[in-house]
Motif scaffolding. Structure first.
Motif, PDB file in Angstrom:
ATOM      1  N   UNK A 158      15.786 102.839  93.374  1.00 28.42           N
ATOM      2  CA  UNK A 158      16.843 103.337  92.492  1.00 28.42           C
ATOM      3  C   UNK A 158      16.210 103.570  91.118  1.00 28.42           C
ATOM      4  N   UNK A 159      16.858 103.187  90.049  1.00 27.37           N
ATOM      5  CA  UNK A 159      16.187 103.284  88.746  1.00 27.37           C
ATOM      6  C   UNK A 159      15.016 102.310  88.698  1.00 27.37           C
ATOM      7  N   UNK A 160      15.121 101.244  89.468  1.00 29.56           N
ATOM      8  CA  UNK A 160      14.028 100.284  89.666  1.00 29.56           C
ATOM      9  C   UNK A 160      13.738 100.197  91.166  1.00 29.56           C
ATOM     10  N   UNK A 161      12.615  99.552  91.483  1.00 22.01           N
ATOM     11  CA  UNK A 161      12.423  99.102  92.860  1.00 22.01           C
ATOM     12  C   UNK A 161      13.391  97.943  93.074  1.00 22.01           C
ATOM     13  N   UNK A 162      14.190  98.005  94.128  1.00 22.09           N
ATOM     14  CA  UNK A 162      15.184  96.974  94.390  1.00 22.09           C
ATOM     15  C   UNK A 162      14.834  96.256  95.691  1.00 22.09           C
ATOM     16  N   UNK A 163      14.540  94.957  95.558  1.00 23.46           N
ATOM     17  CA  UNK A 163      14.171  94.129  96.702  1.00 23.46           C
ATOM     18  C   UNK A 163      15.271  93.103  96.912  1.00 23.46           C
ATOM     19  N   UNK A 216      15.377 110.163  89.654  1.00 19.86           N
ATOM     20  CA  UNK A 216      15.674 108.800  89.234  1.00 19.86           C
ATOM     21  C   UNK A 216      14.801 107.836  90.035  1.00 19.86           C
ATOM     22  N   UNK A 217      14.092 106.993  89.315  1.00 21.00           N
ATOM     23  CA  UNK A 217      13.228 106.036  89.978  1.00 21.00           C
ATOM     24  C   UNK A 217      12.336 105.340  88.975  1.00 21.00           C
ATOM     25  N   UNK A 218      11.675 104.283  89.391  1.00 22.57           N
ATOM     26  CA  UNK A 218      10.790 103.541  88.491  1.00 22.57           C
ATOM     27  C   UNK A 218       9.481 104.303  88.247  1.00 22.57           C
ATOM     28  N   UNK A 219       8.834 103.981  87.155  1.00 23.55           N
ATOM     29  CA  UNK A 219       7.519 104.513  86.859  1.00 23.55           C
ATOM     30  C   UNK A 219       6.470 103.642  87.546  1.00 23.55           C
ATOM     31  N   UNK A 220       5.492 104.300  88.200  1.00 28.04           N
ATOM     32  CA  UNK A 220       4.430 103.531  88.831  1.00 28.04           C
ATOM     33  C   UNK A 220       3.114 104.283  88.736  1.00 28.04           C
TER      34      UNK A 220
END
Length: 592
Positions: free
Chosen positions: A7-12, A232-236
């Motif tokens: 999502x906006x972050x990695x969601x675990x 939309x998503x986290x930066x990596x």
């Protein structure tokens, strides 16, 4: 069961998580040390491990698949899971990774029309057949099936090669067809042009970036790209380069630990990271890749990469520096190291047997006869050496002979005497010949594949084929009628040491050592020219007097209690000393 979403972050399991990963290639480490390296990864503070899967390692011959022993990727992933590590897999057909042909199988090149990394149907069909076998192995490892694998990559830095979105969609489709039901991502350089070319929009594929410096600038370019395209998503940073690879004849590349740690800190402030490499390991057998810098520039056997762990698994100066940075973002709970590893010297070894290549040739390969000399791939050979032989008739003087279109390095012999060695800028230059036998003069041409190019425009060049591709000219005409001996050297146990030894020509040398307590050691070579070394039949890799390394790392599991046999294949007719020491020999490189 674990859940993982982007999502906006990695969601675990419903909670945001910062992935702090380290690259660790199972195929560059003996399986007995996988756990040790993974424990050290965890103790540095990482919560995830990343690895490529090299296609050519698992399907070296078309239709022949191997996922056992050193190639047991499932075991590697399960060992990571047992330590509580998550896993990122990169099963893309092309990996780069300074690996031979970027992981693509050499047998693809037997097709005259082959176009890799494209929608050329025979290429996609080959991937389809490979994925049918690969995903049987890796699909049970996905988090959707109770495993630790969170996501998989499609292609690799494709934006630095092409912009064919239909091709990227085809790879994604093939992965889904064979059971990939975890999130997918792409990885490209951190600037706009390659991100535009290498990403898939509106396909649910996360773009990530690769870089090792100017973090704020390059992750900023990824952030802007994602914003402009409403992603939309986290930066990596999928490959945070903290060192670099090395080429024969160049000084070892290093990087200041504080500089690398500061850049790592800057990245972790803004997103997730995969440290490339956490531990590089060794390029086994003939699997080293080749750069192209205005010509061939093959990479050395060591893949140390100036990483936090050295090639032989000890902590380098970056290890503590990175651990200090990571501790600010992830609580570190060390685990005890479970694999006892020691280093030992076994002393200088004495040569017990020697034989020239010409006098054991028939025990290693059967000649394949053709009118026109063929490249390796047309003869079903992928790696190593190939010897071309022709009978050229009566005694005479020839002002010139010439190799037409040959790769990579060739030695020309007349009646088993070295006449010329050609490589890079000298390849294809005229060779005066004195044919001194009254009735039957024999020309032998030994060609070495030094590693196929693994990156850039030359990846698709016909120069990726190895051996003689044009022919050999006597005066102004091509000579016809050749015998070809394919020497992949996977059968050095068949070297016939009862044959004669000749000085100044390629030869095999045999050494033995009795060992009661196998420990890690280094095969140090002083005075030898060029070639490859084998321990108990296993190919340890190449050596070359050019440096900068003059050793081959031997992990203890490759040794056995009792008698161990080392065979050197040396091509330059030069000999020196051989010793097994507890330290590697590294010198300044010589001129090529």
């Amino acid at each position: 069961m674990t859940t993982f979403t982007i999502q906006d972050d990695f969601m675990l399991d419903g909670q945001p998580v910062k992935l702090i990963s380290g690259a660790l290639h199972y195929f560059r480490i003996v399986p007995e040390y996988w756990q040790d390296r993974l424990e050290k990864l965890k103790n540095m503070g990482c919560n995830c491990v990343e690895t490529y899967i090299p296609w050519n390692y698992h399907e070296p011959k078309k239709g022949q698949f191997d996922f056992s022993g050193r190639k047991d990727v499932a075991r590697f992933v399960r060992e990571a899971q047992a330590l509580g590590l998550w896993v990122i897999l990169r099963p893309t057909p092309y990996i780069c990774a300074e690996w031979e042909f970027g992981g693509l199988p050499a047998w693809l090149l037997a097709d005259d029309s082959m176009r890799v990394r494209s929608t050329y149907q025979p290429y996609l069909d080959a991937i389809d057949a490979y994925y049918a076998e690969l995903f049987k192995v890796i699909r049970p490892l996905f988090f959707t099936h109770g495993g630790p694998v969170l996501m998989c990559q499609i292609e690799n830095e494709y934006g630095s090669f092409g912009n064919d979105k239909q091709y990227l969609k085809a790879i994604k489709h093939l992965m889904e067809k064979h059971g990939c039901d975890v999130p997918m991502f792409t990885s490209d350089g951190g600037w706009r042009e390659v991100l535009d070319a290498g990403t898939l929009l509106n396909e649910g594929v996360l773009p990530t970036a690769n870089f090792g410096s100017r973090t704020d600038e390059q992750i900023g370019a990824l952030r802007q790209f994602m914003s402009d395209n409403d992603i939309h998503g986290p930066l990596m940073c999928m490959e945070f380069w903290i060192g670099w690879f090395n080429n024969w004849g160049s000084p070892l590349k290093t990087r200041d630990a504080k500089d690398a740690a500061d850049e790592l800190d800057a990245m972790l402030r803004q997103g997730s990271v995969n440290i490339y490499m956490f531990h590089g390991g060794t390029n086994p057998e003939f699997y080293n890749g080749c750069s192209y810098h205005n010509g061939m520039d093959p990479q050395i056997t060591s893949y140390d990469y100036a990483a936090p762990l050295t090639e032989w698994g000890t902590e380098g100066e970056k290890y503590a520096a990175f651990r200090e940075v990571i501790a600010k973002y992830n609580p570190i709970t060390p685990v005890p190291l479970s694999t006892p590893i020691t280093f030992k010297s076994y002393g200088e070894l004495r040569c017990e047997n020697q034989v020239s290549l010409f006098n054991t040739l028939s025990s290693l390969a059967k000649p394949i006869e053709t009118d026109i000399p063929q490249p390796m791939e047309k003869l079903g050979q992928g790696y190593g050496y190939i010897l071309y032989r022709a009978h050229v008739g009566k005694a005479r003087e020839l002002a010139k002979a010439k190799l037409a279109d040959c790769d990579d390095r060739a030695q020309v012999f007349v009646n088993q005497k070295l006449i010329a060695t050609q490589y890079k800028e000298t390849m294809g230059s005229n060779i005066p010949l004195t044919l001194d036998h009254p009735t039957d003069n024999v020309i032998d041409i030994l060609v070495e594949n030094l590693g196929r190019i693994n990156y850039g425009a030359s990846l698709v060049s016909p120069h990726q084929r190895k051996g003689i591709k044009g022919g050999f000219m006597l005066d102004l005409h091509f000579h016809t009628g050749w015998q070809q001996y394919c020497l992949e050297l996977d059968n050095v146990d068949q070297v016939d040491f009862t044959g004669d030894y000749q000085e100044g020509v390629p030869a095999f040398y045999q050494f033995t050592v009795e060992i009661d307590d196998p420990a890690d050691t280094f095969l140090n070579l002083n005075g030898w020219g060029k070639g490859a070394a084998f321990l108990n039949g296993e190919n340890l890799g190449r050596f070359w007097e050019l440096g900068p390394t003059h050793y081959l790392y031997i992990p203890a599991p490759l040794l056995k209690k009792g008698k161990n046999t080392i065979v050197l294949f040396e091509t330059e007719g030069r000999t020196g000393t051989v010793s097994l020491d507890d330290q590697p020999r590294i010198d300044q490189p010589q001129e090529a």
